[in-house]
Design a protein around this motif. Sequence first.
Motif, PDB file in Angstrom:
ATOM      1  N   ALA A   1     -63.671  21.953   5.152  1.00  0.00           N
ATOM      2  CA  ALA A   1     -62.956  21.029   6.032  1.00  0.00           C
ATOM      3  C   ALA A   1     -62.922  19.618   5.457  1.00  0.00           C
ATOM      4  O   ALA A   1     -61.953  18.887   5.659  1.00  0.00           O
ATOM      5  N   ILE A   2     -63.958  19.239   4.721  1.00  0.00           N
ATOM      6  CA  ILE A   2     -63.979  17.915   4.098  1.00  0.00           C
ATOM      7  C   ILE A   2     -62.788  17.757   3.154  1.00  0.00           C
ATOM      8  O   ILE A   2     -62.159  16.700   3.095  1.00  0.00           O
ATOM      9  N   PHE A   3     -62.456  18.815   2.431  1.00  0.00           N
ATOM     10  CA  PHE A   3     -61.361  18.739   1.464  1.00  0.00           C
ATOM     11  C   PHE A   3     -59.999  19.038   2.072  1.00  0.00           C
ATOM     12  O   PHE A   3     -58.979  18.601   1.547  1.00  0.00           O
ATOM     13  N   ILE A   4     -59.959  19.774   3.180  1.00  0.00           N
ATOM     14  CA  ILE A   4     -58.679  20.186   3.779  1.00  0.00           C
ATOM     15  C   ILE A   4     -58.156  19.150   4.771  1.00  0.00           C
ATOM     16  O   ILE A   4     -56.965  18.823   4.772  1.00  0.00           O
ATOM     17  N   ILE A   5     -59.033  18.632   5.625  1.00  0.00           N
ATOM     18  CA  ILE A   5     -58.610  17.698   6.677  1.00  0.00           C
ATOM     19  C   ILE A   5     -58.492  16.293   6.085  1.00  0.00           C
ATOM     20  O   ILE A   5     -59.449  15.775   5.504  1.00  0.00           O
ATOM     21  N   PRO A   6     -57.345  15.649   6.240  1.00  0.00           N
ATOM     22  CA  PRO A   6     -57.159  14.306   5.667  1.00  0.00           C
ATOM     23  C   PRO A   6     -57.926  13.237   6.464  1.00  0.00           C
ATOM     24  O   PRO A   6     -58.240  13.425   7.631  1.00  0.00           O
ATOM     25  N   ASN A   7     -58.200  12.121   5.807  1.00  0.00           N
ATOM     26  CA  ASN A   7     -58.812  10.979   6.486  1.00  0.00           C
ATOM     27  C   ASN A   7     -57.856  10.388   7.511  1.00  0.00           C
ATOM     28  O   ASN A   7     -56.650  10.546   7.394  1.00  0.00           O
ATOM     29  N   GLU A   8     -58.392   9.660   8.452  1.00  0.00           N
ATOM     30  CA  GLU A   8     -57.610   9.067   9.540  1.00  0.00           C
ATOM     31  C   GLU A   8     -56.513   8.145   9.024  1.00  0.00           C
ATOM     32  O   GLU A   8     -55.417   8.140   9.530  1.00  0.00           O
ATOM     33  N   GLY A   9     -56.763   7.379   8.020  1.00  0.00           N
ATOM     34  CA  GLY A   9     -55.794   6.428   7.510  1.00  0.00           C
ATOM     35  C   GLY A   9     -54.761   7.026   6.560  1.00  0.00           C
ATOM     36  O   GLY A   9     -53.772   6.395   6.229  1.00  0.00           O
ATOM     37  N   GLU A  10     -54.959   8.259   6.121  1.00  0.00           N
ATOM     38  CA  GLU A  10     -54.068   8.884   5.141  1.00  0.00           C
ATOM     39  C   GLU A  10     -52.851   9.564   5.760  1.00  0.00           C
ATOM     40  O   GLU A  10     -51.957   9.954   5.042  1.00  0.00           O
ATOM     41  N   VAL A  11     -52.854   9.737   7.064  1.00  0.00           N
ATOM     42  CA  VAL A  11     -51.760  10.491   7.715  1.00  0.00           C
ATOM     43  C   VAL A  11     -50.626   9.580   8.077  1.00  0.00           C
ATOM     44  O   VAL A  11     -50.713   8.480   8.401  1.00  0.00           O
TER      45      VAL A  11
END
Length: 65
Positions: free
Chosen positions: A55-65
Amino acid sequence: MSKKLTRSQKDRMVAGVLGGIASYFRIDPTIVRLIFVIGLFLSLLFPLAFIYLAAIFIIPNEGEV
């Protein structure tokens, strides 16, 4: 506006995955963390730890979306 699952920047202890899940479902992050830790011990560490790392690698950071 559509709801997206992201890793949290402010409710982060390790990588923000659990904080992001809590934000997505609008529940307290502490509850999600407790459920995760209990599940971690019940699953003998490996399956949930692997899912968390993925999930660390799959889910993007909050600011990246």
